[in-house]
Design a protein around this motif. Structure first.
Motif, PDB file in Angstrom:
ATOM      1  N   ALA A  62       0.891  -0.949  -0.182  1.00 19.02           N
ATOM      2  CA  ALA A  62      -0.243   0.171  -0.237  1.00 19.02           C
ATOM      3  C   ALA A  62       1.103   0.939   0.019  1.00 19.02           C
ATOM      4  O   ALA A  62       0.485   2.310  -0.218  1.00 19.02           O
ATOM      5  CB  ALA A  62      -0.955  -0.671   1.118  1.00 19.02           C
ATOM      6  N   GLU A  63       1.761   1.558   1.198  1.00 18.11           N
ATOM      7  CA  GLU A  63       2.738   2.251   0.840  1.00 18.11           C
ATOM      8  C   GLU A  63       2.845   2.742  -0.984  1.00 18.11           C
ATOM      9  O   GLU A  63       3.538   3.696  -0.894  1.00 18.11           O
ATOM     10  CB  GLU A  63       3.960   2.433   1.922  1.00 18.11           C
ATOM     11  N   ALA A  64       3.772   1.904  -1.658  1.00 23.72           N
ATOM     12  CA  ALA A  64       4.336   2.081  -1.920  1.00 23.72           C
ATOM     13  C   ALA A  64       3.235   2.350  -3.193  1.00 23.72           C
ATOM     14  O   ALA A  64       3.821   3.203  -4.475  1.00 23.72           O
ATOM     15  CB  ALA A  64       4.585   0.579  -3.114  1.00 23.72           C
ATOM     16  N   ARG A  73      -8.096   2.623   2.136  1.00 25.54           N
ATOM     17  CA  ARG A  73      -9.232   3.574   1.937  1.00 25.54           C
ATOM     18  C   ARG A  73      -9.490   4.592   1.932  1.00 25.54           C
ATOM     19  O   ARG A  73      -9.800   5.455   1.697  1.00 25.54           O
ATOM     20  CB  ARG A  73      -9.951   2.615   3.247  1.00 25.54           C
ATOM     21  N   GLY A  74      -8.773   5.257   3.115  1.00 20.50           N
ATOM     22  CA  GLY A  74      -8.381   6.813   3.443  1.00 20.50           C
ATOM     23  C   GLY A  74      -8.473   7.263   2.230  1.00 20.50           C
ATOM     24  O   GLY A  74      -8.746   8.087   1.727  1.00 20.50           O
ATOM     25  N   PRO A  75      -7.200   6.766   1.986  1.00 20.55           N
ATOM     26  CA  PRO A  75      -6.085   8.119   1.067  1.00 20.55           C
ATOM     27  C   PRO A  75      -6.921   8.434  -0.414  1.00 20.55           C
ATOM     28  O   PRO A  75      -6.625   8.752  -1.347  1.00 20.55           O
ATOM     29  CB  PRO A  75      -4.705   7.495   0.948  1.00 20.55           C
ATOM     30  N   LEU A  76      -7.438   6.942  -0.867  1.00 17.87           N
ATOM     31  CA  LEU A  76      -7.801   6.815  -1.867  1.00 17.87           C
ATOM     32  C   LEU A  76      -9.758   6.648  -1.838  1.00 17.87           C
ATOM     33  O   LEU A  76      -9.673   7.057  -3.697  1.00 17.87           O
ATOM     34  CB  LEU A  76      -7.937   4.662  -2.715  1.00 17.87           C
ATOM     35  N   SER A  77     -10.263   7.218  -1.072  1.00 18.05           N
ATOM     36  CA  SER A  77     -11.581   7.616  -0.764  1.00 18.05           C
ATOM     37  C   SER A  77     -12.249   8.316  -1.971  1.00 18.05           C
ATOM     38  O   SER A  77     -13.051   8.470  -2.831  1.00 18.05           O
ATOM     39  CB  SER A  77     -12.276   8.055  -0.149  1.00 18.05           C
ATOM     40  N   SER A  78     -11.505   9.894  -2.504  1.00 16.40           N
ATOM     41  CA  SER A  78     -11.809  10.381  -3.547  1.00 16.40           C
ATOM     42  C   SER A  78     -11.778   9.870  -5.556  1.00 16.40           C
ATOM     43  O   SER A  78     -13.143   9.815  -5.580  1.00 16.40           O
ATOM     44  CB  SER A  78     -10.594  12.002  -3.911  1.00 16.40           C
ATOM     45  N   LEU A  79     -11.265   9.367  -4.996  1.00 16.58           N
ATOM     46  CA  LEU A  79     -10.834   8.062  -6.364  1.00 16.58           C
ATOM     47  C   LEU A  79     -12.395   7.127  -6.401  1.00 16.58           C
ATOM     48  O   LEU A  79     -12.518   6.503  -7.441  1.00 16.58           O
ATOM     49  CB  LEU A  79      -9.478   7.467  -6.507  1.00 16.58           C
ATOM     50  N   ASN A  80     -13.042   6.541  -5.180  1.00 14.41           N
ATOM     51  CA  ASN A  80     -14.309   5.763  -5.389  1.00 14.41           C
ATOM     52  C   ASN A  80     -13.900   4.942  -6.095  1.00 14.41           C
ATOM     53  O   ASN A  80     -14.580   3.737  -6.810  1.00 14.41           O
ATOM     54  CB  ASN A  80     -15.170   6.470  -6.351  1.00 14.41           C
ATOM     55  N   PRO A  81     -12.851   4.249  -5.057  1.00  9.70           N
ATOM     56  CA  PRO A  81     -12.516   2.288  -5.875  1.00  9.70           C
ATOM     57  C   PRO A  81     -13.466   1.877  -5.119  1.00  9.70           C
ATOM     58  O   PRO A  81     -14.319   1.478  -4.732  1.00  9.70           O
ATOM     59  CB  PRO A  81     -10.974   2.297  -5.668  1.00  9.70           C
ATOM     60  N   GLU A  91     -10.334  -0.086  -9.382  1.00 10.53           N
ATOM     61  CA  GLU A  91     -10.687  -1.233  -8.320  1.00 10.53           C
ATOM     62  C   GLU A  91      -9.040  -1.976  -7.794  1.00 10.53           C
ATOM     63  O   GLU A  91      -8.596  -1.217  -8.277  1.00 10.53           O
ATOM     64  CB  GLU A  91     -10.662  -2.172  -9.473  1.00 10.53           C
ATOM     65  N   VAL A  92      -9.225  -1.611  -6.217  1.00 14.33           N
ATOM     66  CA  VAL A  92      -7.974  -2.532  -5.782  1.00 14.33           C
ATOM     67  C   VAL A  92      -8.066  -4.077  -5.376  1.00 14.33           C
ATOM     68  O   VAL A  92      -9.450  -4.223  -5.073  1.00 14.33           O
ATOM     69  CB  VAL A  92      -8.025  -0.936  -4.622  1.00 14.33           C
ATOM     70  N   HIS A  93      -7.363  -4.198  -6.014  1.00 19.68           N
ATOM     71  CA  HIS A  93      -6.754  -5.532  -5.305  1.00 19.68           C
ATOM     72  C   HIS A  93      -5.897  -5.880  -3.948  1.00 19.68           C
ATOM     73  O   HIS A  93      -4.485  -5.797  -5.042  1.00 19.68           O
ATOM     74  CB  HIS A  93      -6.542  -6.954  -6.401  1.00 19.68           C
ATOM     75  N   ALA A  94      -5.933  -6.404  -3.322  1.00 15.59           N
ATOM     76  CA  ALA A  94      -4.977  -6.783  -2.705  1.00 15.59           C
ATOM     77  C   ALA A  94      -5.418  -7.462  -0.953  1.00 15.59           C
ATOM     78  O   ALA A  94      -6.472  -7.546  -0.673  1.00 15.59           O
ATOM     79  CB  ALA A  94      -4.491  -5.059  -1.772  1.00 15.59           C
TER      80      ALA A  94
END
Length: 121
Positions: free
Chosen positions: A62-64, A101-109, A89-92
């Motif tokens: 996630a850091e990467a 979840r928080g850092p990507l929330s604006s992208l609505n994944p 989509e995020v697969h992990a």
């Protein structure tokens, strides 16, 4: 010794505005060049189906992912002038998703958690 799986895959799809496909494609090599200095980037490439573009990208953690988004933020802004993200989509593993979840929330994944035990080591 077993190394824990922290691999994160981003799966963005872009709808390129009419007449802007060449402008979008021209940004591709710039994105690729930016990823060359990212230690945690495992793979990165674009594919196309008509005016739909997909960026195939995988990261060690996630850091990467977050480092990548910071690294290409300006270019992504340019891409979004000629296209829009129609699906992300995020697969992990769940532990990595929690960090995104928080850092990507604006992208609505959409988040897809890897199921422990259903993977090839």
């Amino acid at each position: 010794m077993f190394k824990s799986d922290t691999c994160c895959t981003l799966v963005p799809y872009f709808e390129v505005n009419e007449g802007q496909l060449e402008a979008f494609k021209a940004l591709g090599p710039q994105f690729v060049e930016r990823t060359r200095n990212e230690a945690g980037c495992m793979h990165y490439a674009f594919s196309f189906n008509g005016s739909t573009a997909h960026c195939r990208e995988g990261y060690e953690s996630a850091e990467a992912v977050l480092a990548h988004l910071q690294n290409v933020g300006e270019l992504l802004g340019e891409a979004l002038k000629v296209a829009k993200i129609i699906r992300l989509e995020v697969h992990a593993p769940a532990s990595e998703i929690d960090k995104l979840r928080g850092p990507l929330s604006s992208l609505n994944p959409q988040f897809f958690a890897l199921e422990p035990g259903i993977r090839r080591a």
